[in-house]
Scaffold this motif. Sequence first.
Motif, PDB file in Angstrom:
ATOM      1  N   PRO A  65      17.982  48.169 -44.286  1.00 51.30           N
ATOM      2  CA  PRO A  65      18.114  47.536 -42.968  1.00 51.30           C
ATOM      3  C   PRO A  65      18.087  48.555 -41.829  1.00 51.30           C
ATOM      4  O   PRO A  65      18.609  49.666 -41.941  1.00 51.30           O
ATOM      5  CB  PRO A  65      19.485  46.856 -43.061  1.00 51.30           C
ATOM      6  N   PHE A  66      17.491  48.141 -40.714  1.00 54.16           N
ATOM      7  CA  PHE A  66      17.417  48.957 -39.502  1.00 54.16           C
ATOM      8  C   PHE A  66      17.980  48.169 -38.329  1.00 54.16           C
ATOM      9  O   PHE A  66      17.784  46.958 -38.244  1.00 54.16           O
ATOM     10  CB  PHE A  66      15.963  49.328 -39.178  1.00 54.16           C
ATOM     11  N   ASN A  67      18.637  48.872 -37.401  1.00 53.95           N
ATOM     12  CA  ASN A  67      19.018  48.238 -36.144  1.00 53.95           C
ATOM     13  C   ASN A  67      18.324  48.920 -34.961  1.00 53.95           C
ATOM     14  O   ASN A  67      18.739  48.760 -33.809  1.00 53.95           O
ATOM     15  CB  ASN A  67      20.540  48.237 -35.950  1.00 53.95           C
ATOM     16  N   GLU A  68      17.266  49.694 -35.268  1.00 55.19           N
ATOM     17  CA  GLU A  68      16.449  50.340 -34.240  1.00 55.19           C
ATOM     18  C   GLU A  68      15.023  50.454 -34.768  1.00 55.19           C
ATOM     19  O   GLU A  68      14.725  50.001 -35.877  1.00 55.19           O
ATOM     20  CB  GLU A  68      17.019  51.706 -33.870  1.00 55.19           C
ATOM     21  N   ASP A  69      14.154  51.068 -33.986  1.00 52.48           N
ATOM     22  CA  ASP A  69      12.743  51.177 -34.371  1.00 52.48           C
ATOM     23  C   ASP A  69      12.609  51.978 -35.669  1.00 52.48           C
ATOM     24  O   ASP A  69      13.010  53.146 -35.728  1.00 52.48           O
ATOM     25  CB  ASP A  69      11.972  51.875 -33.248  1.00 52.48           C
ATOM     26  N   GLU A 102      13.160  42.248 -34.406  1.00 52.63           N
ATOM     27  CA  GLU A 102      11.871  41.616 -34.145  1.00 52.63           C
ATOM     28  C   GLU A 102      11.073  42.255 -33.013  1.00 52.63           C
ATOM     29  O   GLU A 102       9.843  42.116 -32.958  1.00 52.63           O
ATOM     30  CB  GLU A 102      12.076  40.125 -33.853  1.00 52.63           C
ATOM     31  N   GLN A 103      11.732  42.999 -32.126  1.00 54.97           N
ATOM     32  CA  GLN A 103      10.991  43.655 -31.046  1.00 54.97           C
ATOM     33  C   GLN A 103      10.161  44.837 -31.535  1.00 54.97           C
ATOM     34  O   GLN A 103       9.377  45.404 -30.767  1.00 54.97           O
ATOM     35  CB  GLN A 103      11.936  44.108 -29.923  1.00 54.97           C
ATOM     36  N   TYR A 104      10.314  45.183 -32.812  1.00 55.83           N
ATOM     37  CA  TYR A 104       9.551  46.319 -33.359  1.00 55.83           C
ATOM     38  C   TYR A 104       8.502  45.859 -34.375  1.00 55.83           C
ATOM     39  O   TYR A 104       8.142  46.599 -35.292  1.00 55.83           O
ATOM     40  CB  TYR A 104      10.504  47.336 -33.998  1.00 55.83           C
ATOM     41  N   LYS A 105       7.992  44.661 -34.206  1.00 56.89           N
ATOM     42  CA  LYS A 105       6.975  44.154 -35.133  1.00 56.89           C
ATOM     43  C   LYS A 105       5.743  45.048 -35.182  1.00 56.89           C
ATOM     44  O   LYS A 105       5.125  45.221 -36.226  1.00 56.89           O
ATOM     45  CB  LYS A 105       6.571  42.730 -34.730  1.00 56.89           C
ATOM     46  N   VAL A 110       1.799  50.506 -37.914  1.00 52.88           N
ATOM     47  CA  VAL A 110       1.741  51.963 -37.803  1.00 52.88           C
ATOM     48  C   VAL A 110       2.276  52.610 -39.081  1.00 52.88           C
ATOM     49  O   VAL A 110       1.685  53.552 -39.619  1.00 52.88           O
ATOM     50  CB  VAL A 110       2.549  52.447 -36.580  1.00 52.88           C
ATOM     51  N   ILE A 111       3.388  52.098 -39.573  1.00 53.31           N
ATOM     52  CA  ILE A 111       3.996  52.647 -40.788  1.00 53.31           C
ATOM     53  C   ILE A 111       3.081  52.448 -41.991  1.00 53.31           C
ATOM     54  O   ILE A 111       2.879  53.354 -42.798  1.00 53.31           O
ATOM     55  CB  ILE A 111       5.373  52.002 -41.034  1.00 53.31           C
ATOM     56  N   ARG A 112       2.506  51.253 -42.092  1.00 53.86           N
ATOM     57  CA  ARG A 112       1.605  50.989 -43.218  1.00 53.86           C
ATOM     58  C   ARG A 112       0.378  51.911 -43.174  1.00 53.86           C
ATOM     59  O   ARG A 112      -0.098  52.374 -44.211  1.00 53.86           O
ATOM     60  CB  ARG A 112       1.175  49.518 -43.210  1.00 53.86           C
ATOM     61  N   GLU A 113      -0.141  52.168 -41.981  1.00 57.91           N
ATOM     62  CA  GLU A 113      -1.302  53.049 -41.866  1.00 57.91           C
ATOM     63  C   GLU A 113      -0.948  54.484 -42.228  1.00 57.91           C
ATOM     64  O   GLU A 113      -1.741  55.196 -42.864  1.00 57.91           O
ATOM     65  CB  GLU A 113      -1.860  52.981 -40.447  1.00 57.91           C
ATOM     66  N   LYS A 114       0.244  54.928 -41.850  1.00 61.38           N
ATOM     67  CA  LYS A 114       0.659  56.302 -42.120  1.00 61.38           C
ATOM     68  C   LYS A 114       0.929  56.543 -43.602  1.00 61.38           C
ATOM     69  O   LYS A 114       0.579  57.578 -44.162  1.00 61.38           O
ATOM     70  CB  LYS A 114       1.925  56.644 -41.316  1.00 61.38           C
ATOM     71  N   THR A 125       7.682  44.498 -47.958  1.00 56.22           N
ATOM     72  CA  THR A 125       7.763  43.398 -47.000  1.00 56.22           C
ATOM     73  C   THR A 125       8.680  43.797 -45.847  1.00 56.22           C
ATOM     74  O   THR A 125       9.798  44.269 -46.075  1.00 56.22           O
ATOM     75  CB  THR A 125       8.319  42.117 -47.654  1.00 56.22           C
ATOM     76  N   PHE A 126       8.182  43.620 -44.636  1.00 53.92           N
ATOM     77  CA  PHE A 126       8.996  43.811 -43.441  1.00 53.92           C
ATOM     78  C   PHE A 126       9.503  42.449 -43.000  1.00 53.92           C
ATOM     79  O   PHE A 126       8.706  41.547 -42.704  1.00 53.92           O
ATOM     80  CB  PHE A 126       8.172  44.455 -42.323  1.00 53.92           C
ATOM     81  N   LEU A 127      10.812  42.292 -42.968  1.00 50.03           N
ATOM     82  CA  LEU A 127      11.433  41.039 -42.554  1.00 50.03           C
ATOM     83  C   LEU A 127      12.021  41.232 -41.159  1.00 50.03           C
ATOM     84  O   LEU A 127      12.845  42.125 -40.939  1.00 50.03           O
ATOM     85  CB  LEU A 127      12.534  40.640 -43.531  1.00 50.03           C
ATOM     86  N   PHE A 128      11.592  40.402 -40.236  1.00 48.28           N
ATOM     87  CA  PHE A 128      11.998  40.557 -38.849  1.00 48.28           C
ATOM     88  C   PHE A 128      13.020  39.502 -38.447  1.00 48.28           C
ATOM     89  O   PHE A 128      12.912  38.329 -38.820  1.00 48.28           O
ATOM     90  CB  PHE A 128      10.776  40.479 -37.935  1.00 48.28           C
ATOM     91  N   GLY A 129      13.995  39.954 -37.687  1.00 46.55           N
ATOM     92  CA  GLY A 129      15.026  39.061 -37.177  1.00 46.55           C
ATOM     93  C   GLY A 129      15.661  39.670 -35.950  1.00 46.55           C
ATOM     94  O   GLY A 129      15.281  40.755 -35.500  1.00 46.55           O
ATOM     95  N   THR A 130      16.639  38.982 -35.413  1.00 45.24           N
ATOM     96  CA  THR A 130      17.350  39.530 -34.270  1.00 45.24           C
ATOM     97  C   THR A 130      18.285  40.646 -34.740  1.00 45.24           C
ATOM     98  O   THR A 130      18.636  40.724 -35.927  1.00 45.24           O
ATOM     99  CB  THR A 130      18.179  38.452 -33.559  1.00 45.24           C
ATOM    100  N   GLU A 131      18.679  41.488 -33.805  1.00 43.54           N
ATOM    101  CA  GLU A 131      19.630  42.539 -34.158  1.00 43.54           C
ATOM    102  C   GLU A 131      20.932  41.935 -34.658  1.00 43.54           C
ATOM    103  O   GLU A 131      21.567  42.471 -35.570  1.00 43.54           O
ATOM    104  CB  GLU A 131      19.882  43.452 -32.960  1.00 43.54           C
ATOM    105  N   ALA A 132      21.323  40.813 -34.080  1.00 43.59           N
ATOM    106  CA  ALA A 132      22.551  40.134 -34.514  1.00 43.59           C
ATOM    107  C   ALA A 132      22.427  39.670 -35.970  1.00 43.59           C
ATOM    108  O   ALA A 132      23.379  39.793 -36.754  1.00 43.59           O
ATOM    109  CB  ALA A 132      22.847  38.945 -33.602  1.00 43.59           C
ATOM    110  N   GLN A 133      21.251  39.140 -36.351  1.00 47.81           N
ATOM    111  CA  GLN A 133      21.043  38.697 -37.732  1.00 47.81           C
ATOM    112  C   GLN A 133      21.126  39.876 -38.698  1.00 47.81           C
ATOM    113  O   GLN A 133      21.730  39.775 -39.772  1.00 47.81           O
ATOM    114  CB  GLN A 133      19.675  38.023 -37.864  1.00 47.81           C
ATOM    115  N   ILE A 134      20.521  40.981 -38.326  1.00 49.17           N
ATOM    116  CA  ILE A 134      20.524  42.154 -39.206  1.00 49.17           C
ATOM    117  C   ILE A 134      21.937  42.718 -39.339  1.00 49.17           C
ATOM    118  O   ILE A 134      22.393  43.036 -40.446  1.00 49.17           O
ATOM    119  CB  ILE A 134      19.547  43.216 -38.680  1.00 49.17           C
TER     120      ILE A 134
END
Length: 226
Positions: A65-69, A102-105, A110-114, A125-134
């Motif tokens: 889990p991430f709470n930033e980019d 979700e703001q870092y979709k 970029v990560i997949r290309e690198k 799998t990248f799962l996107f949600g709000t920071e509150a959800q994470i």
Amino acid sequence: MKKKLVLGILFFLPVMFLLVMLTSEHYYSPLDIVKENVPEIQGMHPVDEAADSILLENHISVVMPFNEDPLKHIAEISNVNEKTYKWAMGYKGFQVLFLVPEQYKSSEMVIREKIGEYVDLKYWTFLFGTEAQINDYFNQLKSGVAVDSTFQLNTHFYIIDRERNMRGRFDDDGNGPIYGYDATSIAELHKKVVPDLRVLFQEYRDKRTGKFDSDQRRIKELEHEK
């Protein structure tokens, strides 16, 4: 005569060793269940799939889990790829899940290309949600566990088995428990997560063939409860 005897010994020794290996039972210490009943990931979803389409149940999952980019942690993600994903991707039901605000979709591409130039990332799998959800999900992972340095966002990942149990170590060579694995050090991953996943995969192979010794696990659990 002596030469024939030596040749005979040299021939039969490997055969005898192979027979012993084939007929002997494989004993090992199963990877500890450090937390039971890990919740499914609700409300977060990939860019191109419906919500709740990704399940932990019946998979062996690496959850990070991430709470930033996540681009800020491309080194850690690369380490996960090198020392976890590359050799485990062939195991049926294995998956790597990144929980990302979700703001870092746009960072996913970029990560997949690198990282995906030389390896097929189809089990990422990248799962996107709000920071509150994470943050809420991360707190659920930690619930019921004493404060521990191996619970960290952005730099640590967690191994969840097919029954939604978190796997780790109750005692890391006298250094306390491991709930999450530190992705900042590729050397540490090689030393810890590679053998731990190998043991977990062996456990499921043995369960399929009826060779898993559940008594050994219970003995270890009782020792931890003392």
